[in-house]
Design a protein around this motif. Structure first.
Motif, short mmCIF file in Angstrom:
data_model
loop_
_atom_site.label_atom_id
_atom_site.label_comp_id
_atom_site.label_asym_id
_atom_site.label_seq_id
_atom_site.Cartn_x
_atom_site.Cartn_y
_atom_site.Cartn_z
N VAL A 212 37.80 40.84 21.82
CA VAL A 212 38.92 41.02 20.89
C VAL A 212 40.19 40.39 21.48
N PRO A 213 41.19 40.06 20.63
CA PRO A 213 42.42 39.45 21.14
C PRO A 213 43.12 40.32 22.17
N ALA A 214 43.64 39.68 23.20
CA ALA A 214 44.35 40.38 24.27
C ALA A 214 45.40 39.45 24.86
N TYR A 215 46.25 40.00 25.72
CA TYR A 215 47.27 39.20 26.39
C TYR A 215 47.14 39.36 27.90
N ILE A 216 47.44 38.27 28.60
CA ILE A 216 47.41 38.26 30.06
C ILE A 216 48.71 37.65 30.57
N PRO A 217 49.07 37.88 31.84
CA PRO A 217 50.30 37.29 32.39
C PRO A 217 50.22 35.77 32.44
N ASN A 218 51.38 35.14 32.41
CA ASN A 218 51.46 33.69 32.41
C ASN A 218 50.81 33.08 33.65
N ALA A 219 51.18 33.55 34.84
CA ALA A 219 50.66 33.00 36.09
C ALA A 219 49.52 33.88 36.62
N TYR A 220 48.52 34.08 35.79
CA TYR A 220 47.45 35.01 36.14
C TYR A 220 46.71 34.62 37.42
N THR A 221 46.49 33.33 37.63
CA THR A 221 45.75 32.91 38.83
C THR A 221 46.52 33.27 40.10
N GLU A 222 47.81 32.99 40.09
CA GLU A 222 48.62 33.30 41.26
C GLU A 222 48.68 34.80 41.52
N LEU A 223 48.81 35.59 40.48
CA LEU A 223 48.86 37.04 40.64
C LEU A 223 47.56 37.58 41.20
N LEU A 224 46.44 37.08 40.70
CA LEU A 224 45.14 37.55 41.17
C LEU A 224 44.90 37.14 42.62
N ARG A 225 45.27 35.93 42.98
CA ARG A 225 45.09 35.51 44.37
C ARG A 225 45.91 36.36 45.33
N ARG A 226 47.08 36.76 44.88
CA ARG A 226 47.94 37.58 45.72
C ARG A 226 47.37 38.98 45.90
N LYS A 230 40.19 37.28 47.94
CA LYS A 230 38.85 36.70 47.80
C LYS A 230 38.27 36.92 46.40
N GLY A 231 39.04 37.54 45.55
CA GLY A 231 38.53 37.93 44.24
C GLY A 231 38.17 36.80 43.30
N LEU A 232 38.78 35.63 43.48
CA LEU A 232 38.53 34.52 42.58
C LEU A 232 37.41 33.60 43.06
N THR A 233 36.96 33.81 44.28
CA THR A 233 35.96 32.91 44.84
C THR A 233 34.67 33.60 45.26
N SER A 234 34.75 34.83 45.65
CA SER A 234 33.55 35.53 46.11
C SER A 234 32.72 36.01 44.93
N ASN A 235 31.47 35.57 44.86
CA ASN A 235 30.59 35.97 43.75
C ASN A 235 29.70 37.15 44.12
N LYS A 236 30.08 37.86 45.16
CA LYS A 236 29.33 39.05 45.55
C LYS A 236 30.29 40.20 45.78
N TYR A 237 29.94 41.37 45.26
CA TYR A 237 30.72 42.58 45.50
C TYR A 237 29.77 43.76 45.59
N GLN A 238 29.79 44.42 46.75
CA GLN A 238 28.86 45.52 47.01
C GLN A 238 27.43 45.05 46.72
N SER A 239 26.75 45.68 45.77
CA SER A 239 25.36 45.28 45.47
C SER A 239 25.27 44.33 44.29
N PHE A 240 26.41 43.80 43.85
CA PHE A 240 26.43 42.92 42.68
C PHE A 240 26.58 41.46 43.08
N HIS A 241 25.91 40.60 42.31
CA HIS A 241 26.08 39.15 42.40
C HIS A 241 26.46 38.62 41.02
N PHE A 242 27.35 37.62 40.99
CA PHE A 242 27.69 36.99 39.72
C PHE A 242 26.73 35.82 39.50
N ILE A 243 25.98 35.88 38.40
CA ILE A 243 25.00 34.85 38.07
C ILE A 243 25.61 33.94 37.01
N SER A 244 25.94 32.71 37.40
CA SER A 244 26.64 31.78 36.52
C SER A 244 25.91 31.46 35.22
#
Length: 260
Positions: A212-226, A230-244
């Motif tokens: 559904v429609p939503a809004y995000i901050p303008n500089a979302y990448t910079e905010l998330l990196r701060r 490792k949140g934008l690059t690591s595809n593993k968290y605890q027992s989870f893997h991100f499958i592209s």
């Protein structure tokens, strides 16, 4: 005194109860049930704010979920929403105590809006009231945390860790004097110490979250990196893997079953 109370469970080492409102809690939701509950909770909030013209955007871990695949993370137990303090005040005066009914074509959920009496106090205090409002699922007790952003002055010479990045530090003789490109600029923040430059938030970007429609901050990448280095690059968290190929987080035990 604390305004919002969560559930206190015995031997709750992982603090599961901290993500449920005590008044509506029945049992701890597990796995798919938890994710489904949060899915409907988020969708109803976004549809409600869209219909009512309420200014808000997703933030923190919820924004990180959007970054990966436009969905909440499967391990998330709540959601994070931000809005300007002026909008929070309007929201409190007009909608506090409102029971929002889910679109009947999607379900029969009921969601309670509650704004804390401490939302006008903008200092952190003892930390008990850093959350300004909540959007609560009355069948489970799960909720979205809502926080307001206000103008925040940084004392001269003080640099907030939220606003520093490695490349902003002075090296050499002045390595003990961290600086920030935001020094001297107006900052906005919540009661939990998160600070932002206005250009990082505004103008908001329109997108889709949970379909559904939503809004995000303008500089979302910079905010998330701060906030999540490792949140934008690591595809593993605890027992989870991100499958592209399927664009989703999958547990290790299921990864072996997948053929993509």
């Amino acid at each position: 005194p604390k305004f919002f109370y969560e559930v206190m469970l015995r031997n709750d080492r992982r603090a599961h109860g901290a993500h449920y409102d005590w008044r509506f809690f029945k049992h701890v939701r597990r796995s798919n049930d938890k994710r489904d509950t949060l899915h409907h909770l988020v969708r109803t909030w976004l549809q409600f704010t869209e219909n009512e013209g309420i200014i808000s955007w997703i933030s923190h871990g919820t924004l990180l979920g959007w970054y990966w695949n436009g969905l909440t993370m499967p391990w998330d137990t709540d959601g994070d929403i931000q809005m300007p303090i002026k909008e929070l005040d309007r929201f409190a005066r007009r909608y506090n105590g409102t029971l929002v009914v889910q679109d009947p074509t999607e379900g029969d959920g009921r969601y309670f809006i509650e704004v804390g009496s401490w939302y006008v106090e903008r200092s952190r205090g003892n930390g008990n009231n850093i959350i300004d409002a909540r959007f609560i699922d009355t069948r489970s007790g799960m909720y979205l945390d809502i926080t307001g952003l206000t103008y925040a002055e940084t004392p001269k010479g003080e640099t907030l860790k939220n606003l520093r990045k490695p490349e902003d530090r002075v090296v050499g003789e002045n390595k003990q004097k961290p600086k920030s490109k935001w020094d001297g600029l107006p900052q906005f923040g919540c009661k939990n110490g998160h600070r932002y430059n206005l250009d990082e938030i505004s103008p908001l970007r329109r997108t889709l979250f949970e379909g559904v429609p939503a809004y995000i901050p303008n500089a979302y990448t910079e905010l998330l990196r701060r906030e999540y280095p490792k949140g934008l690059t690591s595809n593993k968290y605890q027992s989870f893997h991100f499958i592209s190929p399927i664009q989703d987080w999958v547990t290790d035990d299921r990864c072996e079953e997948l053929t993509v």
